[in-house]
Design an enzyme around this catalytic site. Sequence first.
Site, PDB file in Angstrom:
ATOM      1  N   LYS A  53       0.833  -1.207   0.000  1.00  0.00           N
ATOM      2  CA  LYS A  53       0.000   0.000   0.000  1.00  0.00           C
ATOM      3  C   LYS A  53       0.866   1.254   0.000  1.00  0.00           C
ATOM      4  O   LYS A  53       0.593   2.217  -0.734  1.00  0.00           O
ATOM      5  CB  LYS A  53      -0.967  -0.034   1.195  1.00  0.00           C
ATOM      6  CG  LYS A  53      -2.070  -1.081   1.012  1.00  0.00           C
ATOM      7  CD  LYS A  53      -2.895  -1.389   2.250  1.00  0.00           C
ATOM      8  CE  LYS A  53      -3.835  -2.561   1.946  1.00  0.00           C
ATOM      9  NZ  LYS A  53      -4.778  -2.889   3.023  1.00  0.00           N
ATOM     10  N   GLN A  97      -4.978  -1.367   9.323  1.00  0.00           N
ATOM     11  CA  GLN A  97      -4.906  -2.718   8.748  1.00  0.00           C
ATOM     12  C   GLN A  97      -5.453  -3.724   9.757  1.00  0.00           C
ATOM     13  O   GLN A  97      -4.989  -3.796  10.902  1.00  0.00           O
ATOM     14  CB  GLN A  97      -3.447  -3.038   8.362  1.00  0.00           C
ATOM     15  CG  GLN A  97      -3.249  -4.358   7.650  1.00  0.00           C
ATOM     16  CD  GLN A  97      -3.828  -4.387   6.227  1.00  0.00           C
ATOM     17  OE1 GLN A  97      -3.959  -3.380   5.562  1.00  0.00           O
ATOM     18  NE2 GLN A  97      -4.187  -5.567   5.759  1.00  0.00           N
ATOM     19  N   ASP A 120     -11.334   2.789   3.808  1.00  0.00           N
ATOM     20  CA  ASP A 120     -11.705   1.370   3.747  1.00  0.00           C
ATOM     21  C   ASP A 120     -13.219   1.211   3.669  1.00  0.00           C
ATOM     22  O   ASP A 120     -13.715   0.114   3.373  1.00  0.00           O
ATOM     23  CB  ASP A 120     -11.208   0.647   5.011  1.00  0.00           C
ATOM     24  CG  ASP A 120      -9.964  -0.189   4.760  1.00  0.00           C
ATOM     25  OD1 ASP A 120      -9.664  -0.454   3.586  1.00  0.00           O
ATOM     26  OD2 ASP A 120      -9.311  -0.572   5.753  1.00  0.00           O
TER      27      ASP A 120
HETATM   28  N1  L37 Z   1      -8.372  -2.262   2.894  1.00  0.00           N
HETATM   29  N2  L37 Z   1      -7.732  -4.419   3.157  1.00  0.00           N
HETATM   30  C1  L37 Z   1      -8.087  -3.280   3.718  1.00  0.00           C
HETATM   31  N3  L37 Z   1      -8.158  -3.101   5.040  1.00  0.00           N
HETATM   32  C2  L37 Z   1      -7.873  -4.126   5.836  1.00  0.00           C
HETATM   33  O1  L37 Z   1      -7.959  -3.951   7.143  1.00  0.00           O
HETATM   34  N4  L37 Z   1      -7.206  -6.413   6.116  1.00  0.00           N
HETATM   35  C3  L37 Z   1      -7.507  -5.355   5.317  1.00  0.00           C
HETATM   36  C4  L37 Z   1      -7.452  -5.442   3.947  1.00  0.00           C
HETATM   37  N5  L37 Z   1      -7.051  -6.575   3.340  1.00  0.00           N
HETATM   38  C5  L37 Z   1      -5.965  -6.537   2.534  1.00  0.00           C
HETATM   39  O2  L37 Z   1      -5.155  -5.641   2.604  1.00  0.00           O
HETATM   40  N6  L37 Z   1      -5.883  -7.532   1.671  1.00  0.00           N
HETATM   41  C6  L37 Z   1      -4.946  -7.687   0.694  1.00  0.00           C
HETATM   42  C7  L37 Z   1      -4.757  -8.954   0.273  1.00  0.00           C
HETATM   43  C8  L37 Z   1      -3.827  -9.227  -0.735  1.00  0.00           C
HETATM   44  C9  L37 Z   1      -3.113  -8.194  -1.311  1.00  0.00           C
HETATM   45  C10 L37 Z   1      -3.308  -6.922  -0.880  1.00  0.00           C
HETATM   46  C11 L37 Z   1      -4.233  -6.660   0.118  1.00  0.00           C
HETATM   47  C12 L37 Z   1      -2.100  -8.474  -2.374  1.00  0.00           C
HETATM   48  O3  L37 Z   1      -1.408  -7.602  -2.824  1.00  0.00           O
HETATM   49  N7  L37 Z   1      -1.971  -9.740  -2.821  1.00  0.00           N
HETATM   50  C13 L37 Z   1      -1.025 -10.156  -3.823  1.00  0.00           C
HETATM   51  C14 L37 Z   1      -0.065 -11.184  -3.254  1.00  0.00           C
HETATM   52  C15 L37 Z   1       0.635 -10.702  -2.017  1.00  0.00           C
HETATM   53  C16 L37 Z   1       1.498 -11.793  -1.380  1.00  0.00           C
HETATM   54  O4  L37 Z   1       2.502 -12.175  -2.003  1.00  0.00           O
HETATM   55  O5  L37 Z   1       1.175 -12.228  -0.254  1.00  0.00           O
HETATM   56  C17 L37 Z   1      -1.781 -10.784  -4.978  1.00  0.00           C
HETATM   57  O6  L37 Z   1      -1.279 -10.756  -6.100  1.00  0.00           O
HETATM   58  O7  L37 Z   1      -2.878 -11.301  -4.737  1.00  0.00           O
END
Ligand code: L37
Length: 283
Positions: A53, A97, A120
């Site tokens: 983020k 988060q 959010d």
């Molecule tokens: N807005 N999002 C918000 N607030 C929160 O309180 N928990 C939470 C939330 N969830 C969150 O941030 N989820 C999330 C899940 C996955 C990714 C980003 C945010 C992400 O970038 N995933 C990548 C792989 C990341 C990894 O290697 O672990 C993907 O390509 O899916």
Amino acid sequence: MEAKVLNGKELSTKIKEELKLEVDELKKSNINPGLAVIIVGNDPASRVYVNSKKKACAEIGMESFEYALDENTSEEALIDLIHKLNKDEKVSGILVQLPLPKHIDEEKVIFAIDPSKDVDAFHPVNVGKLMTGNPDFLPCTPAGIMELIKESGIDISGKECVVVGRSNIVGKPMAMLLLSKNGTVTVCHSRTADIEEVCKRADILVVAVGKPEFIKGSSVKPGAVVIDVGINRLENKKLVGDVEYESASCVASAITPVPGGVGPMTIAMLMKNTVKAARLQAK
Ligand code: L37
Ligand code: NAP
């Protein structure tokens, strides 16, 4: 036929490029969007997401302010920080988060955030606005999914939509957004009698349960659109979704991969909400 892959990584890059131009424009009128990101404790997944983020903020030319608090931080100290950020003009959006350590009441913390900075969209005021159809901010993960569906040219109106999972973060707001686009929506959860049968009805299937490869291709209707929200790290370090990709992608017409599907879209939508918050606050 192999399903079309809904590439969230690519679409999120495009959205961030557009947001960068918008941020450049806002800066010319002395509006400087900024995101405060609060993380409490040492959850490794949360750490990864918070870093992504912050990186996304930098990519679009927006400031971010990180508050990494100790696992033992009191609820009172966290809420004091939020009150301070509510008043801080440099801060357009506040993101706490989740999950928080067990001694902190998440509901109280979310309630402390000024709804106009709640990027959010978890505050009851914003949840209510979503329900009544007049939202300022859409919750990031469901909003990212709607963008992916739109980009792939899929029409929701009149379709059977099934959402597996009913969390406040994903399942419930996802159902509301699909309903607002005239889908016929069914929400499943751990007490649903026959999940397979319900899933097989779906033209659009969204899965957010947090269980690795929980839904198999045998529960997918031929030609359905499958959205996999799950992020599960296996013991061998491999990342898999809540859907068994191999079997589902042979049946579906379109499917999101994990990684590279919904995850990056979640972050792009957070950026979009923060830019919007800055614009609304400038009025
Ligand atoms: N807005 N999002 C918000 N607030 C929160 O309180 N928990 C939470 C939330 N969830 C969150 O941030 N989820 C999330 C899940 C996955 C990714 C980003 C945010 C992400 O970038 N995933 C990548 C792989 C990341 C990894 O290697 O672990 C993907 O390509 O899916
Ligand atoms: P959550 O709060 O744990 O909710 C899980 C939901 O799944 C609950 O509603 C639960 O039902 C339901 N469920 C659990 N086991 C089930 C079963 N056996 N059968 C049917 N339903 C079952 O999870 P969440 O926050 O929504 O997250 C879900 C997944 O998405 C996780 O893997 C998470 O990491 C991921 N996620 C990804 C992103 C992203 O950006 N890609 C964002 C957020 C979350 P009950 O309500 O009955 O308990």
